[in-house]
Design an enzyme around this catalytic site. Sequence first.
Site, PDB file in Angstrom:
ATOM      1  N   GLY A  29      37.321  19.306  56.171  1.00 57.86           N
ATOM      2  CA  GLY A  29      37.979  20.545  56.582  1.00 57.86           C
ATOM      3  C   GLY A  29      39.075  20.349  57.611  1.00 57.86           C
ATOM      4  O   GLY A  29      39.813  21.278  57.910  1.00 57.86           O
ATOM      5  N   CYS A 238      35.407  39.603  29.240  1.00 54.87           N
ATOM      6  CA  CYS A 238      36.653  39.066  28.686  1.00 54.87           C
ATOM      7  C   CYS A 238      36.862  39.630  27.289  1.00 54.87           C
ATOM      8  O   CYS A 238      35.946  39.625  26.460  1.00 54.87           O
ATOM      9  CB  CYS A 238      36.593  37.547  28.633  1.00 54.87           C
ATOM     10  N   CYS A 241      36.594  36.368  24.734  1.00 58.33           N
ATOM     11  CA  CYS A 241      35.378  35.575  24.536  1.00 58.33           C
ATOM     12  C   CYS A 241      34.134  36.330  24.984  1.00 58.33           C
ATOM     13  O   CYS A 241      33.022  35.837  24.855  1.00 58.33           O
ATOM     14  CB  CYS A 241      35.472  34.231  25.269  1.00 58.33           C
ATOM     15  N   CYS A 263      39.925  35.948  30.239  1.00 58.31           N
ATOM     16  CA  CYS A 263      39.633  34.865  31.176  1.00 58.31           C
ATOM     17  C   CYS A 263      40.925  34.243  31.683  1.00 58.31           C
ATOM     18  O   CYS A 263      41.842  33.966  30.915  1.00 58.31           O
ATOM     19  CB  CYS A 263      38.841  33.749  30.485  1.00 58.31           C
ATOM     20  N   CYS A 269      37.696  29.843  28.107  1.00 57.06           N
ATOM     21  CA  CYS A 269      37.736  30.942  27.150  1.00 57.06           C
ATOM     22  C   CYS A 269      37.783  30.404  25.713  1.00 57.06           C
ATOM     23  O   CYS A 269      37.037  30.841  24.843  1.00 57.06           O
ATOM     24  CB  CYS A 269      38.954  31.812  27.441  1.00 57.06           C
TER      25      CYS A 269
END
Lengths: 294, 362, 260
Positions: A29, A238, A241, A263, A269
């Site tokens: 980080g 979606c 899909c 998606c 997808c």
Amino acid sequence: MSAYNFAYLDEQTKRMIRRAILKAIAVPGYQVPFASREMPMPYGWGTGGVQVTASILGPDDVLKVIDQGADDTTNAVSIRAFFAKTAGVKTTTATTEATVIQTRHRFPETNLGAHQVLVYQVPIPEPLRFLEPRETETRTLHALAEYGLMHVKLYEDIARHGHIATTYAYPVSVNGRYVMDPSPIPKYDNPRLDDCEALQLFGAGREKRIYAIPPHTKVVSLDFEDHPFEPTKFEHPCALCGSTMSYLDEVVTDDAGGRMFVCSDTDYCETRQREGHIGHLNAAAPQTCPEAAE
Amino acid sequence: MYVAVKGGERAIENAHRLLADKRRGPRDVPELTPAQIDEQLSLAVDRVMSEGSLYDRALAALAIKQARGDLIEAIFLVRAYRTTLPRFGYSHPLDTGAMQVRRRISATYKDLPGGQVLGPTFDYTHRLIDFSLMEQDAVPAPATAPHAAQTAMPRVADIIGSGDMIEASPPDEGAPVSDLTRDPLAFPAPRDLCLQNLARGDEGFLLALGYSTQRGYGRNHPFVGEIRLGEVQVEVEVEGLPFAAPLGAVTLTECQMVNQFVGSKTEAPKFTRGYGLSFGQCERRAMSMALVDRALRAGEFEEERKGPAQDEEFVLSHSDNVQATGFVEHLKLPHYVDFQAELALLREMRGENHASHPEAAE
Amino acid sequence: MNTPTTPLLKASGLCKFYGNRAACRDISFELEPGEVLAIVGESGSGKSTLLNLLSGRLAPDSGRVDYALAPGQMRDLATMSEAERRLLARTDWGFVHQDAREGLRMNVSAGGNIGERLMGIGNRHFGNIRETAQVWLSRVEIDPARVDERPTAFSGGMRQRLQIARNLVTNPRLVFMDEPTGGLDVSVQARLLDMIRALVAEMGLAVVLVTHDLAVARLLSQRILVMKQGEVIESGLTDRVLDDPQAPYTQLLVSSVLAA
């Protein structure tokens, strides 16, 4: 392309970047300054990610590049072509096949494994930048872990909007020490960063910073006890899909306010569609919505 | 329909072909050669070399041609090429005092050793469009200098300096010079790093900042001590050679700004200086650089920092036009994932608002 | 009054020079817990420099400042790490600037301004933070309903009271004040002084107060240091010094107040 080294950057530069990456992994980080080079694509278009990818790429790697989750957005196409040309590595759109994935603004829907590295393109690496414009001061705040200011920002959001109004580039605490900008991924993706099996590297070219989340690192989205972090939820599946477990793009379909949700991760997808999952507006679905066909 | 919102390899390829076609323009108009750009748009070449940080006229001219005259794009091309070049070594510091001067003016002395030399300048032209340039024009040869051998031209700062009236150049301690192409910019930045940053900074940015100091945002009472333009030898140390090897000459513009004086009870007051240097003939940028250099030294002279030009982090972080244009233009890239997240939140918040104030939604 | 107490803050031989001009020269004193000490003098007398030396915002050229982290446990500020000093400054200390804009975040709500210190020490409950902020707004006589407004919408006097609340929310033991009533209307000043006096008494705060206004010093402080050209030329109980000034300079200062 023989005039250029493997993956464009010269080996000396790669060594310098790898040293920065190693330091970044050692201090999760923490933003490691590095001597970012001018790249043959503009700053802001992924020069940091490209330099990180160029430095870790080997001849046997398989590279996937996504932008907004999709393999076929212009900038993803351009960066993939760049490495295909300068490194001659195998490229793929399949998340599972890739060993290195460079991304802008998304974490892939498919879980990543220990053999994979996710490289993020970062525009502004400093999570405190819009609260404190001075680099000398923000570095002190990080060094002393003085992060009260970050919560002041979230406090203000709730006081004004009743919500934490940050929806992307949502700040996280890494390994209980450094507060980090996860790059402008939607906050929907934040939980995926936590305890991830893959190594995650972040490159900011213009701002000359590299940072990292080593595998299995604790990553916590900042919040309040009485206003806990909540990932964005979608009301729709979606349209192509039928997934209810993915981040969706809104596509405007006509000028009368028609829209569909699909998606953002194209590989996810398409894989689902190949496996037989069919959304309600998919051309392969029983014909109820004629405009969905192409 | 779904495909239409996504780009594709073929779209990019076609865009590149169209761009090449637009660059060439109608085929019945003769194509520009890099030599024409180098010789006839030479000030554009100078700017691209300066901000591209690479002294190579032919390459800069070619970049301008490739960039269709967009100078920042040309600077970007030169930078991206420069960064891949191997480094063989570092030259000796250039001696601008030994410059083969073609232009040299001072605003602080009416006359001075070596004289005022106007040289090729727009300064006293009337800005009237010259319609005779529509046609190919036979330009008469320039007048030549009355004396061929150049007289010595000491730098004005040295003339003032000989009386201890102006701050001396810091002694050369042989310390390594910072290089922001090899080390990331860190604050507070030493002056060598500031100067390097300004030397490749955007001309418009430097001009605006320099101008702002004149209008009161960090005034430093400047006088043009001297501007000189000419050729300076570049020498480099080669291992095994007993003397420095000459590499050739580069054209430089140097500006020495003389600024308000400082002093204290223990130290006699003296003028301070701002410094500007540029490849080629770039007087505007050399002068602007000198103004900003002096403004950035506010801390050194314990002056109050109240103008943007005196704010080191602000100036040095935003001077580079390749970085600036990249980040501004990256807004063209798709952001629909983040926009979607904002949309979702906004809808949610408006929904709550509607629920608590149904009448307001009417 | 004569029971021996350990000091909260101790200055020993403080010196600070700008060039060859002494802004502070050889200043020593002790501050007891709960004591209000006024530093008075004309502008340029070095009182603001002294305040910055005491609060660790400026390093002395010589001399030292010790602070009692716990009773009897004195620490030299110079030997503390920056992290320790900053933690001290945002928990156990307060600093009230003359210009409230320097001490507030003007683009952050009143609640956020008061809550910042709480969040800085790990408070993570929005509701509690906001409630505490409202309690503090009441204590400094600002309508708690204005908790979500920014200080830009507040008057000068309200801003100053908000700045004080922002400093006191962590129950500090020591507050530095730099001309806290400067630049305010006389009626607004009086109300603010009353409020400060009440809070100081309630919370048992120690205060180092810099002011050029002897009336402010008389109203708030128990003890006073008179500064001239970087040196303390007279000190003692406030009433004694103001009623019976010994140094000619102090006499001048006092008489100009009477003249005003």
